[in-house]
Design a protein around this motif. Structure first.
Motif, PDB file in Angstrom:
ATOM      1  N   VAL A   1     -49.992  -5.750 -21.391  1.00  0.00           N
ATOM      2  CA  VAL A   1     -50.429  -5.732 -22.594  1.00  0.00           C
ATOM      3  C   VAL A   1     -51.464  -6.833 -22.588  1.00  0.00           C
ATOM      4  O   VAL A   1     -52.509  -6.615 -23.263  1.00  0.00           O
ATOM      5  N   LYS A   2     -51.403  -7.951 -21.980  1.00  0.00           N
ATOM      6  CA  LYS A   2     -52.592  -8.912 -21.806  1.00  0.00           C
ATOM      7  C   LYS A   2     -53.865  -8.163 -21.325  1.00  0.00           C
ATOM      8  O   LYS A   2     -55.000  -8.383 -21.688  1.00  0.00           O
TER       9      LYS A   2
ATOM     10  N   ARG B   1     -57.375  -7.664 -23.061  1.00  0.00           N
ATOM     11  CA  ARG B   1     -58.716  -8.214 -22.494  1.00  0.00           C
ATOM     12  C   ARG B   1     -59.904  -7.219 -22.426  1.00  0.00           C
ATOM     13  O   ARG B   1     -61.000  -7.193 -22.690  1.00  0.00           O
ATOM     14  N   ASN B   2     -59.314  -5.783 -21.965  1.00  0.00           N
ATOM     15  CA  ASN B   2     -60.253  -4.660 -21.935  1.00  0.00           C
ATOM     16  C   ASN B   2     -60.866  -4.457 -23.168  1.00  0.00           C
ATOM     17  O   ASN B   2     -61.869  -4.163 -23.241  1.00  0.00           O
ATOM     18  N   GLY B   3     -59.997  -4.185 -24.437  1.00  0.00           N
ATOM     19  CA  GLY B   3     -60.422  -4.003 -25.573  1.00  0.00           C
ATOM     20  C   GLY B   3     -61.355  -5.054 -26.088  1.00  0.00           C
ATOM     21  O   GLY B   3     -62.514  -4.535 -26.706  1.00  0.00           O
TER      22      GLY B   3
ATOM     23  N   ARG C   1     -62.996 -12.578 -22.911  1.00  0.00           N
ATOM     24  CA  ARG C   1     -62.290 -13.812 -23.945  1.00  0.00           C
ATOM     25  C   ARG C   1     -61.105 -14.422 -23.479  1.00  0.00           C
ATOM     26  O   ARG C   1     -60.216 -13.759 -22.780  1.00  0.00           O
ATOM     27  N   ALA C   2     -60.739 -15.429 -23.593  1.00  0.00           N
ATOM     28  CA  ALA C   2     -59.537 -16.500 -23.125  1.00  0.00           C
ATOM     29  C   ALA C   2     -58.560 -15.903 -23.958  1.00  0.00           C
ATOM     30  O   ALA C   2     -58.892 -15.761 -25.509  1.00  0.00           O
ATOM     31  N   LEU C   3     -57.416 -15.733 -23.539  1.00  0.00           N
ATOM     32  CA  LEU C   3     -56.148 -15.590 -24.104  1.00  0.00           C
ATOM     33  C   LEU C   3     -55.021 -16.393 -24.160  1.00  0.00           C
ATOM     34  O   LEU C   3     -53.915 -16.395 -23.982  1.00  0.00           O
ATOM     35  N   TYR C   4     -55.787 -17.891 -24.148  1.00  0.00           N
ATOM     36  CA  TYR C   4     -55.023 -19.112 -24.317  1.00  0.00           C
ATOM     37  C   TYR C   4     -55.885 -19.978 -25.041  1.00  0.00           C
ATOM     38  O   TYR C   4     -56.923 -19.833 -25.348  1.00  0.00           O
TER      39      TYR C   4
END
Length: 65
Positions: free
Chosen positions: A36-37, A41-43, A52-55
């Motif tokens: 999912v992550k 990220r790819n999207g 983009r950071a996911l945190y």
């Protein structure tokens, strides 16, 4: 994090198991989270052209004026 039950076919479970082993993850749940992550990220990269950071990222301590 809320608990969601995911129904997987035998083929899907085998593909996720292969990913789990390849990425060195401990469980199927971790492999699903990784997938999912990666998709998010790819999207985001396709939309914005950048990663983009996911945190949570710390910012300035004083408010903008």
């Amino acid at each position: 994090m809320p608990f969601n039950e995911t129904m997987l076919s035998d083929d899907e479970r085998q593909m996720i198991e292969n990913i789990r082993q390849r990425e060195g993850l401990e469980s199927i749940d971790q492999a699903l989270e990784w997938l999912v992550k990666t998709a998010v990220r790819n999207g985001a990269r396709r939309i914005t052209g950048r990663g983009r950071a996911l945190y949570a990222v710390g910012g300035k301590t004083k408010p903008c004026e």
